[in-house]
Design a protein around this motif. Structure first.
Motif, PDB file in Angstrom:
ATOM      1  N   GLU A 193       8.148   4.454   2.923  1.00 25.31           N
ATOM      2  CA  GLU A 193       8.459   3.049   3.163  1.00 25.31           C
ATOM      3  C   GLU A 193       9.681   2.596   2.364  1.00 25.31           C
ATOM      4  N   SER A 194      10.717   2.153   3.065  1.00 19.28           N
ATOM      5  CA  SER A 194      11.955   1.740   2.402  1.00 19.28           C
ATOM      6  C   SER A 194      12.374   0.329   2.758  1.00 19.28           C
ATOM      7  N   THR A 195      11.558  -0.391   3.501  1.00 17.94           N
ATOM      8  CA  THR A 195      11.951  -1.709   3.984  1.00 17.94           C
ATOM      9  C   THR A 195      11.540  -2.822   3.042  1.00 17.94           C
ATOM     10  N   GLY A 196      10.325  -2.748   2.515  1.00 17.31           N
ATOM     11  CA  GLY A 196       9.831  -3.787   1.623  1.00 17.31           C
ATOM     12  C   GLY A 196       9.332  -4.995   2.377  1.00 17.31           C
ATOM     13  N   GLY A 197       9.062  -6.073   1.640  1.00 17.47           N
ATOM     14  CA  GLY A 197       8.632  -7.311   2.261  1.00 17.47           C
ATOM     15  C   GLY A 197       7.363  -7.160   3.064  1.00 17.47           C
ATOM     16  N   HIS A 221      15.348  -6.948   1.616  1.00 12.83           N
ATOM     17  CA  HIS A 221      15.696  -7.892   0.543  1.00 12.83           C
ATOM     18  C   HIS A 221      14.675  -9.025   0.434  1.00 12.83           C
ATOM     19  N   GLU A 222      13.419  -8.710   0.719  1.00 14.21           N
ATOM     20  CA  GLU A 222      12.360  -9.711   0.642  1.00 14.21           C
ATOM     21  C   GLU A 222      11.443  -9.492  -0.556  1.00 14.21           C
ATOM     22  N   GLY A 223      11.713  -8.475  -1.340  1.00  7.37           N
ATOM     23  CA  GLY A 223      10.796  -8.137  -2.417  1.00  7.37           C
ATOM     24  C   GLY A 223       9.580  -7.399  -1.866  1.00  7.37           C
ATOM     25  N   ARG A 224       8.697  -7.059  -2.759  1.00  5.51           N
ATOM     26  CA  ARG A 224       7.483  -6.355  -2.349  1.00  5.51           C
ATOM     27  C   ARG A 224       6.269  -7.151  -2.808  1.00  5.51           C
ATOM     28  N   PRO A 225       5.272  -7.305  -1.938  1.00  5.16           N
ATOM     29  CA  PRO A 225       4.079  -8.060  -2.346  1.00  5.16           C
ATOM     30  C   PRO A 225       3.321  -7.339  -3.446  1.00  5.16           C
ATOM     31  N   LEU A 226       2.578  -8.111  -4.218  1.00  3.14           N
ATOM     32  CA  LEU A 226       1.749  -7.524  -5.260  1.00  3.14           C
ATOM     33  C   LEU A 226       0.634  -6.701  -4.629  1.00  3.14           C
ATOM     34  N   VAL A 227       0.278  -5.633  -5.300  1.00  2.00           N
ATOM     35  CA  VAL A 227      -0.785  -4.748  -4.805  1.00  2.00           C
ATOM     36  C   VAL A 227      -2.003  -4.911  -5.707  1.00  2.00           C
ATOM     37  N   ASP A 228      -3.136  -5.165  -5.104  1.00  2.00           N
ATOM     38  CA  ASP A 228      -4.389  -5.342  -5.842  1.00  2.00           C
ATOM     39  C   ASP A 228      -5.008  -3.966  -6.102  1.00  2.00           C
ATOM     40  N   PRO A 229      -5.076  -3.516  -7.353  1.00  4.60           N
ATOM     41  CA  PRO A 229      -5.661  -2.200  -7.638  1.00  4.60           C
ATOM     42  C   PRO A 229      -7.096  -2.069  -7.139  1.00  4.60           C
ATOM     43  N   ALA A 230      -7.855  -3.160  -7.174  1.00  4.89           N
ATOM     44  CA  ALA A 230      -9.234  -3.094  -6.691  1.00  4.89           C
ATOM     45  C   ALA A 230      -9.277  -2.792  -5.199  1.00  4.89           C
ATOM     46  N   LEU A 231      -8.303  -3.368  -4.454  1.00  6.53           N
ATOM     47  CA  LEU A 231      -8.257  -3.106  -3.014  1.00  6.53           C
ATOM     48  C   LEU A 231      -7.857  -1.659  -2.736  1.00  6.53           C
TER      49      LEU A 231
END
Length: 302
Positions: A193-197, A221-231
């Motif tokens: 994955e190289s697109t992000g956002g 150029h949208e940043g990357r959402p936070l990833v929930d470790p629990a999920l």
């Protein structure tokens, strides 16, 4: 703004090589460093270009990276340890496609995703410099099913012609459903994955248990959402990040995989796709790459 100018010739110091440049590669890092979006500062005046192929004073034909820049020129200086001799059966543009994009694709599959034979692989931006090679390498490395993701019909057809089993549209809306359907209605094992956002989040939702998403860019150029470790734990999924520059410092991470890539190209098993521009049109090359109108590796000729 990129403007061709005449400057003094660079001088090689101890442990360095002066190269007469036959061709220079274009990368997103060059764009970020010239449009002000780079995370590292740039001192002006600045000559972009982090990879070149050309001749040394004693006639060696070498390929080299220099992440500090300087490659968009007729002459460039590189560290001797960062240069490798290029086999005669590998062309200039092909070799440039293998240095940053090829090594990135190799490490994404081997070092980060740790692809196992028979696993399914999704390649986002499958018609880009990394994507075109990742599609082919995934097949060569034993993937059971290769799914290409690209923005246009033309790009999707190209990916299939190079070895993808199927190609789907890249719109984040419905992405996970399209990818799962393309994998015979099963979640997938690996996503590059190289697109992000929004695409990053959608791709994460397509992963199977013990699936791996490897993120290595942010073209949107949208940043990357936070990833929930629990999920992640709930579904036994993993997210890994990859950046080539520090990876090349690991033992066996540079010359050995590059030699393998040279051999694959020389024997016709791996086919880079390239587009060439005159060095004086570097600005146009940047503009077209930024607008995602290009396919494969972009190369500048002095």
């Amino acid at each position: 703004m990129l403007v061709p100018v005449e400057v003094g010739a660079p001088v090689a110091g101890a442990g360095e090589l002066l190269i007469e440049v036959d061709a220079a590669g274009v990368n997103y890092a060059d764009i970020h460093r010239t449009d002000g979006t780079s995370t590292t500062s740039v001192e002006l005046p600045f000559i972009p270009g982090s990879e070149v192929i050309g001749r040394t004073w004693d006639g060696r034909r070498v390929l080299a990276h220099n992440f500090k820049g300087g490659g968009y020129a007729e002459l460039a200086v590189v560290a001797a340890d960062d240069a490798v001799d290029v086999p005669g059966r590998v062309g200039d543009a092909e070799a440039l496609a293998l240095l940053i994009q090829g090594l990135t694709a190799w490490h994404l599959l081997r070092s980060s995703a740790r692809l196992s034979r028979g696993e399914s692989v999704v390649v986002n931006a499958a018609a880009g410099g990394v994507g075109i090679l990742a599609v082919q390498l995934a097949r060569l490395f034993g993937a059971g099913r290769v799914i290409a993701v690209a923005s246009t019909d033309e790009k999707r057809k190209l990916a299939v012609s190079l070895g993808a089993d199927i190609a789907v549209a890249s719109d984040p809306d419905g992405y996970a459903a399209r990818v799962v359907a393309a994998n015979n209605n099963r979640p997938v094992d690996v996503v590059l994955e190289s697109t992000g956002g929004a695409t990053f989040g959608a791709a994460l939702g397509a992963l199977a248990g013990f699936g791996r998403l490897v993120t290595y860019g942010n073209a949107a150029h949208e940043g990357r959402p936070l990833v929930d470790p629990a999920l992640l734990a709930e579904h036994n999924r993993a997210v890994a990040g990859f950046w080539l520059q520090p990876a090349l410092k690991a033992p066996g991470a540079f010359r050995e995989p590059l030699a393998e890539l040279f051999d694959l190209v020389a024997t016709g098993k791996l086919e880079p796709v390239v587009a060439e521009y005159p060095l004086t049109e570097a600005g146009r090359a940047h503009e077209e790459l930024r607008a995602r109108r290009t396919t494969g590796k972009l190369v500048l000729r002095p």
